[in-house]
Motif scaffolding. Structure first.
Motif, PDB file in Angstrom:
ATOM      1  N   GLU A  56      80.853 -87.165 -41.737  1.00  0.00           N
ATOM      2  CA  GLU A  56      79.435 -87.520 -41.809  1.00  0.00           C
ATOM      3  C   GLU A  56      79.234 -88.996 -42.107  1.00  0.00           C
ATOM      4  O   GLU A  56      78.269 -89.606 -41.634  1.00  0.00           O
ATOM      5  CB  GLU A  56      78.740 -86.662 -42.871  1.00  0.00           C
ATOM      6  CG  GLU A  56      77.221 -86.806 -42.895  1.00  0.00           C
ATOM      7  CD  GLU A  56      76.576 -86.509 -41.544  1.00  0.00           C
ATOM      8  OE1 GLU A  56      75.516 -87.107 -41.269  1.00  0.00           O
ATOM      9  OE2 GLU A  56      77.135 -85.705 -40.752  1.00  0.00           O
ATOM     10  N   GLU A  60      76.863 -91.485 -39.804  1.00  0.00           N
ATOM     11  CA  GLU A  60      75.771 -92.281 -40.344  1.00  0.00           C
ATOM     12  C   GLU A  60      75.951 -93.766 -40.025  1.00  0.00           C
ATOM     13  O   GLU A  60      74.974 -94.478 -39.783  1.00  0.00           O
ATOM     14  CB  GLU A  60      75.673 -92.070 -41.851  1.00  0.00           C
ATOM     15  CG  GLU A  60      75.187 -90.665 -42.222  1.00  0.00           C
ATOM     16  CD  GLU A  60      75.147 -90.435 -43.712  1.00  0.00           C
ATOM     17  OE1 GLU A  60      75.523 -91.358 -44.478  1.00  0.00           O
ATOM     18  OE2 GLU A  60      74.732 -89.331 -44.132  1.00  0.00           O
ATOM     19  N   GLU A  63      74.827 -94.179 -36.489  1.00  0.00           N
ATOM     20  CA  GLU A  63      73.368 -94.141 -36.452  1.00  0.00           C
ATOM     21  C   GLU A  63      72.785 -95.513 -36.790  1.00  0.00           C
ATOM     22  O   GLU A  63      71.839 -95.980 -36.148  1.00  0.00           O
ATOM     23  CB  GLU A  63      72.833 -93.098 -37.434  1.00  0.00           C
ATOM     24  CG  GLU A  63      73.043 -91.666 -36.979  1.00  0.00           C
ATOM     25  CD  GLU A  63      72.547 -90.665 -37.996  1.00  0.00           C
ATOM     26  OE1 GLU A  63      72.210 -91.084 -39.131  1.00  0.00           O
ATOM     27  OE2 GLU A  63      72.496 -89.463 -37.679  1.00  0.00           O
ATOM     28  N   LEU A  77      68.307 -90.231 -34.117  1.00  0.00           N
ATOM     29  CA  LEU A  77      68.561 -88.952 -34.790  1.00  0.00           C
ATOM     30  C   LEU A  77      68.767 -87.831 -33.778  1.00  0.00           C
ATOM     31  O   LEU A  77      69.657 -86.982 -33.941  1.00  0.00           O
ATOM     32  CB  LEU A  77      67.398 -88.625 -35.731  1.00  0.00           C
ATOM     33  CG  LEU A  77      67.225 -89.564 -36.933  1.00  0.00           C
ATOM     34  CD1 LEU A  77      66.014 -89.159 -37.766  1.00  0.00           C
ATOM     35  CD2 LEU A  77      68.482 -89.584 -37.796  1.00  0.00           C
ATOM     36  N   THR A  78      67.957 -87.840 -32.724  1.00  0.00           N
ATOM     37  CA  THR A  78      68.122 -86.823 -31.681  1.00  0.00           C
ATOM     38  C   THR A  78      69.483 -86.951 -31.007  1.00  0.00           C
ATOM     39  O   THR A  78      70.195 -85.956 -30.807  1.00  0.00           O
ATOM     40  CB  THR A  78      67.011 -86.962 -30.624  1.00  0.00           C
ATOM     41  OG1 THR A  78      65.744 -86.748 -31.236  1.00  0.00           O
ATOM     42  CG2 THR A  78      67.204 -85.960 -29.490  1.00  0.00           C
ATOM     43  N   ASP A  81      72.341 -85.942 -33.424  1.00  0.00           N
ATOM     44  CA  ASP A  81      72.374 -84.485 -33.632  1.00  0.00           C
ATOM     45  C   ASP A  81      73.093 -83.810 -32.469  1.00  0.00           C
ATOM     46  O   ASP A  81      73.889 -82.875 -32.660  1.00  0.00           O
ATOM     47  CB  ASP A  81      70.953 -83.926 -33.757  1.00  0.00           C
ATOM     48  CG  ASP A  81      70.338 -84.184 -35.128  1.00  0.00           C
ATOM     49  OD1 ASP A  81      71.096 -84.558 -36.048  1.00  0.00           O
ATOM     50  OD2 ASP A  81      69.116 -84.012 -35.265  1.00  0.00           O
ATOM     51  N   ASN A  82      72.822 -84.303 -31.264  1.00  0.00           N
ATOM     52  CA  ASN A  82      73.500 -83.755 -30.083  1.00  0.00           C
ATOM     53  C   ASN A  82      74.993 -84.073 -30.113  1.00  0.00           C
ATOM     54  O   ASN A  82      75.820 -83.247 -29.705  1.00  0.00           O
ATOM     55  CB  ASN A  82      72.870 -84.320 -28.812  1.00  0.00           C
ATOM     56  CG  ASN A  82      71.438 -83.863 -28.617  1.00  0.00           C
ATOM     57  OD1 ASN A  82      71.019 -82.858 -29.182  1.00  0.00           O
ATOM     58  ND2 ASN A  82      70.679 -84.599 -27.819  1.00  0.00           N
ATOM     59  N   ARG A  84      76.823 -84.526 -32.825  1.00  0.00           N
ATOM     60  CA  ARG A  84      77.413 -83.650 -33.852  1.00  0.00           C
ATOM     61  C   ARG A  84      77.666 -82.252 -33.301  1.00  0.00           C
ATOM     62  O   ARG A  84      78.710 -81.639 -33.559  1.00  0.00           O
ATOM     63  CB  ARG A  84      76.484 -83.564 -35.069  1.00  0.00           C
ATOM     64  CG  ARG A  84      76.440 -84.827 -35.931  1.00  0.00           C
ATOM     65  CD  ARG A  84      75.535 -84.600 -37.132  1.00  0.00           C
ATOM     66  NE  ARG A  84      75.491 -85.752 -38.011  1.00  0.00           N
ATOM     67  CZ  ARG A  84      74.599 -86.736 -37.933  1.00  0.00           C
ATOM     68  NH1 ARG A  84      73.663 -86.712 -36.970  1.00  0.00           N
ATOM     69  NH2 ARG A  84      74.625 -87.744 -38.790  1.00  0.00           N
ATOM     70  N   GLU A  85      76.698 -81.758 -32.538  1.00  0.00           N
ATOM     71  CA  GLU A  85      76.835 -80.417 -31.971  1.00  0.00           C
ATOM     72  C   GLU A  85      77.996 -80.347 -30.986  1.00  0.00           C
ATOM     73  O   GLU A  85      78.774 -79.381 -30.980  1.00  0.00           O
ATOM     74  CB  GLU A  85      75.526 -80.026 -31.280  1.00  0.00           C
ATOM     75  CG  GLU A  85      75.510 -78.582 -30.786  1.00  0.00           C
ATOM     76  CD  GLU A  85      74.160 -78.190 -30.233  1.00  0.00           C
ATOM     77  OE1 GLU A  85      74.115 -77.232 -29.425  1.00  0.00           O
ATOM     78  OE2 GLU A  85      73.153 -78.832 -30.607  1.00  0.00           O
ATOM     79  N   LYS A  88      81.317 -80.425 -32.804  1.00  0.00           N
ATOM     80  CA  LYS A  88      81.599 -79.118 -33.406  1.00  0.00           C
ATOM     81  C   LYS A  88      82.049 -78.112 -32.352  1.00  0.00           C
ATOM     82  O   LYS A  88      83.027 -77.374 -32.543  1.00  0.00           O
ATOM     83  CB  LYS A  88      80.346 -78.604 -34.122  1.00  0.00           C
ATOM     84  CG  LYS A  88      80.544 -77.287 -34.853  1.00  0.00           C
ATOM     85  CD  LYS A  88      79.278 -76.883 -35.594  1.00  0.00           C
ATOM     86  CE  LYS A  88      79.473 -75.558 -36.325  1.00  0.00           C
ATOM     87  NZ  LYS A  88      78.227 -75.149 -37.051  1.00  0.00           N
ATOM     88  N   GLU A 105      75.978 -88.055 -24.017  1.00  0.00           N
ATOM     89  CA  GLU A 105      74.707 -87.682 -24.641  1.00  0.00           C
ATOM     90  C   GLU A 105      73.607 -88.690 -24.319  1.00  0.00           C
ATOM     91  O   GLU A 105      72.435 -88.318 -24.214  1.00  0.00           O
ATOM     92  CB  GLU A 105      74.876 -87.523 -26.151  1.00  0.00           C
ATOM     93  CG  GLU A 105      75.764 -86.350 -26.556  1.00  0.00           C
ATOM     94  CD  GLU A 105      75.293 -85.015 -25.999  1.00  0.00           C
ATOM     95  OE1 GLU A 105      74.077 -84.874 -25.736  1.00  0.00           O
ATOM     96  OE2 GLU A 105      76.130 -84.109 -25.812  1.00  0.00           O
TER      97      GLU A 105
END
Length: 333
Positions: A56, A60, A63, A77-78, A81-82, A84-85, A88, A105
């Motif tokens: 994380e 950050e 970001e 942020l959008t 988030d994509n 990170r997904e 994972k 992305e």
């Protein structure tokens, strides 16, 4: 019936002719994004070194770099988030694997490329909006030149009647581009000038009508009311007009350009955005934010003052140029 407005297999796109010219254009795009890439990629490459764990804290830091490149908080942020997904889902652990994910992305955020699309009975009408100094006049000149070079008759309406200099500058560009200028003179009512221009375009069997507008009014009448009126008048004079509402924004302004865009969008719903002066800014991340936060696609980008320095936006080329190394790179098709 409209002639082909653009060169290439698809009449709705502009593609440089020949492999060599495509590579030259990509290298010009790469060069034009150099300031943005220096701010963005030099910092990012330091984070994505082999052997660093994806956690994380790393996310950050990425970001923060995106926000500094004027991608914008919400879009960043959008995007992340994509990312990170995806990390994972794929079970990625090494930071060196992130560049490919980030590029993918970003492309997903852009979606499919949306070039200017010409439908309906001519003349095809383009209403051009933007604050003074954003590059409206040069964008109109470059568009007119492209259309004229492809054998189309082009008319330009001088809808900014509040500044004599605006009409004079537009006249110079029209002469360079081989386009006919319809003007009503200083202090003429803008909507009236545009109404006459639409009928002139129809009577002269023009293929394209490009309408310039004011970026600021020297009266008490709000600018947005005037623009809304122009849009309505165009629709009354010609079915489907304006076919394209193109907002021109200055890439050097960064996030402030988004604020401007949202205000213009309230007056006349925008169908596309042209971003100028990308060669003079480190804030090229605004290109990502426009589609994500405004909803309207980026259709054109400008990276210089030459007549052919305005081209259709291609998301894949933009991303490759943004992440390109400093050595000579070939365009990736």
């Amino acid at each position: 019936m409209l002639r082909n407005l653009f060169k290439g297999g698809d009449k709705n796109r502009v593609e440089p002719e020949g492999t060599e010219e495509k590579e030259n254009w990509f290298n010009r795009l790469k060069s034009g994004l150099s300031k943005t890439r220096t701010r963005f990629l030099s910092q990012l490459s330091g984070l994505l070194r082999v052997g660093r764990k994806i956690d994380e804290e790393l996310m950050e830091e990425i970001e923060e770099i995106l926000i500094q490149a004027d991608v914008g908080v919400d879009t960043t942020l959008t995007l992340m988030d994509n990312v990170r997904e995806t990390v994972k889902e794929k079970g990625l652990g090494d930071s060196s694997e992130l560049e490919t994910v980030i590029k993918e992305e970003i492309l997903n955020l852009f979606g499919e490329d949306v070039p200017l699309k010409f439908e309906g009975e001519p003349p095809y009408t383009i209403l051009v909006l933007g604050v003074n100094g954003a590059g409206k006049t040069t964008t109109i000149g470059k568009l007119a030149s492209r259309f004229n070079n492809n054998g189309n008759r082009v008319l330009v309406a001088a809808g900014d009647t509040f500044r004599a200099a605006a009409e004079d500058q537009l006249a110079i560009w029209c002469e360079r581009a081989g386009a006919e200028l319809i003007r009503g003179g200083e202090k003429a009512e803008p909507a009236s000038v545009v109404f006459d221009a639409v009928h002139a375009a129809k009577n002269r069997e023009a293929d394209v009508l490009i309408v310039d507008t004011a970026g600021r009014l020297h009266t008490k009448k709000p600018l947005m009311d005037e623009l809304s009126k122009i849009g309505r008048v165009m629709g009354q004079a010609h079915t489907g007009a304006p076919h394209e509402v193109l907002l021109v924004i200055d890439g050097t302004v960064g996030q402030n350009a988004l604020m401007q865009a949202k205000i213009f969008n309230e007056a006349v719903p925008i169908t596309g955005v042209a971003i100028t002066k990308l060669d003079g800014t480190a804030k090229g991340g605004i290109v990502l934010a426009v589609k994500a936060e405004l909803g309207a696609p980026v259709k054109l980008i400008g990276i210089g003052e030459k007549l052919d320095d305005l081209r259709d936006f291609a998301g894949a080329d933009f991303v490759e140029a943004l992440f390109a190394a400093d050595e000579t790179v070939q365009r990736i098709s």
